[in-house]
Design a protein around this motif. Structure first.
Motif, mmCIF file in Angstrom:
data_model
loop_
_atom_site.group_PDB
_atom_site.id
_atom_site.type_symbol
_atom_site.label_atom_id
_atom_site.label_comp_id
_atom_site.label_asym_id
_atom_site.label_seq_id
_atom_site.Cartn_x
_atom_site.Cartn_y
_atom_site.Cartn_z
ATOM 1 N N GLU A 67 0.853 -1.177 0.000
ATOM 2 C CA GLU A 67 0.000 0.000 0.000
ATOM 3 C C GLU A 67 0.896 1.238 0.000
ATOM 4 O O GLU A 67 1.760 1.382 0.869
ATOM 5 C CB GLU A 67 -0.885 0.001 1.255
ATOM 6 N N VAL A 68 0.712 2.092 -0.967
ATOM 7 C CA VAL A 68 1.473 3.336 -1.045
ATOM 8 C C VAL A 68 0.786 4.373 -0.175
ATOM 9 O O VAL A 68 -0.419 4.582 -0.287
ATOM 10 C CB VAL A 68 1.577 3.830 -2.511
ATOM 11 N N VAL A 69 1.573 5.014 0.720
ATOM 12 C CA VAL A 69 1.033 6.023 1.625
ATOM 13 C C VAL A 69 1.891 7.282 1.559
ATOM 14 O O VAL A 69 3.022 7.247 1.068
ATOM 15 C CB VAL A 69 0.963 5.497 3.078
ATOM 16 N N GLU A 70 1.370 8.370 2.054
ATOM 17 C CA GLU A 70 2.127 9.630 2.084
ATOM 18 C C GLU A 70 3.086 9.686 3.266
ATOM 19 O O GLU A 70 4.154 10.273 3.178
ATOM 20 C CB GLU A 70 1.154 10.821 2.152
ATOM 21 N N GLU A 71 2.707 9.090 4.386
ATOM 22 C CA GLU A 71 3.525 9.135 5.607
ATOM 23 C C GLU A 71 3.542 7.761 6.261
ATOM 24 O O GLU A 71 2.587 6.989 6.139
ATOM 25 C CB GLU A 71 2.939 10.143 6.599
ATOM 26 N N LEU A 72 4.615 7.465 6.990
ATOM 27 C CA LEU A 72 4.721 6.256 7.794
ATOM 28 C C LEU A 72 4.613 6.633 9.261
ATOM 29 O O LEU A 72 4.920 7.765 9.642
ATOM 30 C CB LEU A 72 6.068 5.564 7.542
ATOM 31 N N THR A 73 4.181 5.708 10.092
ATOM 32 C CA THR A 73 4.067 5.945 11.517
ATOM 33 C C THR A 73 5.448 6.263 12.100
ATOM 34 O O THR A 73 6.427 5.582 11.792
ATOM 35 C CB THR A 73 3.497 4.697 12.222
ATOM 36 N N GLU A 74 5.525 7.307 12.914
ATOM 37 C CA GLU A 74 6.787 7.707 13.542
ATOM 38 C C GLU A 74 7.164 6.701 14.635
ATOM 39 O O GLU A 74 6.302 6.168 15.333
ATOM 40 C CB GLU A 74 6.656 9.103 14.163
ATOM 41 N N THR A 75 8.467 6.473 14.783
ATOM 42 C CA THR A 75 8.994 5.646 15.870
ATOM 43 C C THR A 75 10.182 6.363 16.496
ATOM 44 O O THR A 75 10.718 7.315 15.920
ATOM 45 C CB THR A 75 9.480 4.266 15.352
ATOM 46 N N GLU A 76 10.602 5.909 17.668
ATOM 47 C CA GLU A 76 11.758 6.508 18.326
ATOM 48 C C GLU A 76 13.018 6.339 17.485
ATOM 49 O O GLU A 76 13.845 7.231 17.390
ATOM 50 C CB GLU A 76 11.962 5.857 19.701
ATOM 51 N N ARG A 77 13.162 5.212 16.831
ATOM 52 C CA ARG A 77 14.349 4.949 16.019
ATOM 53 C C ARG A 77 14.334 5.749 14.723
ATOM 54 O O ARG A 77 15.376 6.202 14.245
ATOM 55 C CB ARG A 77 14.423 3.457 15.706
ATOM 56 N N GLY A 78 13.174 5.902 14.138
ATOM 57 C CA GLY A 78 13.070 6.644 12.884
ATOM 58 C C GLY A 78 13.823 5.968 11.755
ATOM 59 O O GLY A 78 13.713 4.765 11.572
#
Length: 149
Positions: free
Chosen positions: A129-140
């Protein structure tokens, strides 16, 4: 995943060959043997494809066979040229092992020698699935040792 049947077909009938087999009761991988008529000498930096003499039929598309190096051969400098061999459920050709000599001395591969191991694993096919943003994580986006050594 419990046990299941993998159908094997002998590719050549001029040599007896050895069936893949588990070396111990709790071994994860079954050993694959070199189905060769004479010794192969693999010089440092050289690569070769070593036949096993077998073609396989996996039980279904949710199963993959992964070919890994044997640790005993790694001490001699032998590694799989492709890192890990992937045998898909629809492949019906001979299983061959791509070996590289990363050591400093010639390595001798003898007929019937155990050259790799095969592990059978369940797989899950992803839907992309192509998305505009990914969920943020501490590691990034930190990678390659960014979490410490």
């Amino acid at each position: 995943m419990s046990g299941f049947v993998v159908k094997l077909k002998r590719v050549r009938t001029d040599r007896p060959g050895c069936l893949p087999r588990y070396a111990s009761d709790q071994a994860a991988g079954a050993d694959l043997c070199a189905d060769i008529a004479q010794t192969i000498v693999l010089s440092p930096g050289q690569r070769c494809s070593v036949p096993t003499g077998w073609a396989a039929e996996l039980p279904d598309r949710e199963t993959v066979a992964l070919v890994f190096a044997r640790s005993g051969l790694a001490r001699q400098g032998l590694a799989l040229s492709n890192g890990v061999g992937v045998i898909d459920a629809d492949y019906r050709g001979e299983i061959c092992v791509l070996l590289s000599n990363l050591g400093c001395e010639d390595v001798y591969i003898e007929p019937g020698q155990r050259i790799a191991q095969v592990v059978f694993m369940p797989i899950a096919r992803a839907r992309f699935e192509v998305v505009e943003e990914l969920t943020e994580t501490e590691r990034g986006s930190g990678g390659f040792g960014s979490t410490g050594r």
